[in-house]
Design an enzyme around this catalytic site. Structure first.
Site, PDB file in Angstrom:
ATOM      1  N   HIS A  18      23.406  -9.594  15.503  1.00  0.00           N
ATOM      2  CA  HIS A  18      23.605  -9.611  14.036  1.00  0.00           C
ATOM      3  C   HIS A  18      25.051  -9.256  13.696  1.00  0.00           C
ATOM      4  O   HIS A  18      25.662  -9.867  12.811  1.00  0.00           O
ATOM      5  CB  HIS A  18      22.710  -8.562  13.353  1.00  0.00           C
ATOM      6  CG  HIS A  18      21.241  -8.799  13.458  1.00  0.00           C
ATOM      7  ND1 HIS A  18      20.349  -7.811  13.837  1.00  0.00           N
ATOM      8  CD2 HIS A  18      20.487  -9.907  13.212  1.00  0.00           C
ATOM      9  CE1 HIS A  18      19.118  -8.295  13.797  1.00  0.00           C
ATOM     10  NE2 HIS A  18      19.174  -9.566  13.438  1.00  0.00           N
ATOM     11  N   LYS A  42       4.438  -3.820   4.654  1.00  0.00           N
ATOM     12  CA  LYS A  42       4.569  -3.931   6.125  1.00  0.00           C
ATOM     13  C   LYS A  42       5.507  -2.836   6.630  1.00  0.00           C
ATOM     14  O   LYS A  42       6.641  -2.726   6.158  1.00  0.00           O
ATOM     15  CB  LYS A  42       5.151  -5.317   6.479  1.00  0.00           C
ATOM     16  CG  LYS A  42       4.373  -6.019   7.571  1.00  0.00           C
ATOM     17  CD  LYS A  42       4.879  -7.430   7.768  1.00  0.00           C
ATOM     18  CE  LYS A  42       5.694  -7.544   9.028  1.00  0.00           C
ATOM     19  NZ  LYS A  42       6.270  -8.888   9.184  1.00  0.00           N
ATOM     20  N   ARG A  91      20.032 -18.908  16.908  1.00  0.00           N
ATOM     21  CA  ARG A  91      20.071 -18.561  18.335  1.00  0.00           C
ATOM     22  C   ARG A  91      19.498 -19.666  19.207  1.00  0.00           C
ATOM     23  O   ARG A  91      20.039 -19.994  20.243  1.00  0.00           O
ATOM     24  CB  ARG A  91      19.269 -17.272  18.586  1.00  0.00           C
ATOM     25  CG  ARG A  91      19.872 -16.037  17.971  1.00  0.00           C
ATOM     26  CD  ARG A  91      18.940 -14.860  18.075  1.00  0.00           C
ATOM     27  NE  ARG A  91      17.683 -15.142  17.377  1.00  0.00           N
ATOM     28  CZ  ARG A  91      16.703 -14.277  17.198  1.00  0.00           C
ATOM     29  NH1 ARG A  91      16.793 -13.062  17.716  1.00  0.00           N
ATOM     30  NH2 ARG A  91      15.621 -14.606  16.537  1.00  0.00           N
ATOM     31  N   SER A 128      15.664  -7.951  17.734  1.00  0.00           N
ATOM     32  CA  SER A 128      15.333  -6.559  17.375  1.00  0.00           C
ATOM     33  C   SER A 128      13.978  -6.166  17.971  1.00  0.00           C
ATOM     34  O   SER A 128      13.814  -5.054  18.470  1.00  0.00           O
ATOM     35  CB  SER A 128      15.252  -6.409  15.852  1.00  0.00           C
ATOM     36  OG  SER A 128      16.477  -6.735  15.263  1.00  0.00           O
TER      37      SER A 128
END
Ligand code: PNS
Length: 159
Positions: A18, A42, A91, A128
């Site tokens: 990032h 969430k 990516r 992540s």
């Protein structure tokens, strides 16, 4: 003209991948806002404010980078209906398909344009989710996240 770019994502937490996109995107515009998008229903590892604070610390050397949080529909983030455009990192081909569909929805809903930066191949495998998993099992994550993020993950896992 691209003066204001918005880089949205969950950033739970921000990775070196990032940060590469943030650095490169910030060189292409006058102002870059890194937008931590979150769903209040969430639970991630970090709260939206914690994620934003880690990004602020990791980007303090970049004067034109701001960090904000948003829990609504992305296209309703006010700067996007004014003069800002989205920027995302790509990516993999899986990212491409998902991002293309979201970009098309965002353009169909509010004429919001998306720009894409292809990630550095040396960083393109970093996610992540997998960084958190490696940390849970005691693996070394120092090549994937900056030191402050590594410490913050360790603190969460120890609490
Ligand atoms: O880094 P991520 O989690 O893949 O980022 C995805 C993100 C934040 C760009 C996407 O989930 C999003 O736009 N969320 C906000 C809610 C929204 O607008 N959903 C519709 C997208 S077409």
């Amino acid at each position: 003209m691209t003066q204001h770019l918005v880089y949205p994502g969950s950033f739970d937490p921000v990775t070196r991948g990032h940060l590469d996109v943030i650095t490169r995107a910030s060189a292409l515009c006058e102002k870059l806002t890194v937008l931590v998008t979150y769903n209040p229903q969430k639970q991630g590892m970090f709260s939206a404010e914690e994620r934003a604070s880690l990004i602020r610390r990791a980007t303090r050397h970049l004067p034109n980078v701001a960090v904000d949080t948003w829990s609504g529909l992305l296209v309703d983030y006010p700067p996007l209906t004014e003069d800002a455009h989205l920027v995302k990192g790509l990516r993999t081909t899986t990212d491409f398909e998902y991002e293309m569909q979201m970009a098309q929805f965002n353009r169909a809903m509010k004429q919001v344009e998306s720009l894409f930066l292809v990630t550095d191949p040396a960083l393109s495998y970093i996610s992540s989710t997998l960084v958190k998993e490696i940390a849970k099992y005691g693996g070394d994550i120092s090549s994937f996240v900056v030191e402050e993020v590594e410490s913050a993950i360790r603190e969460k896992l120890n609490s």
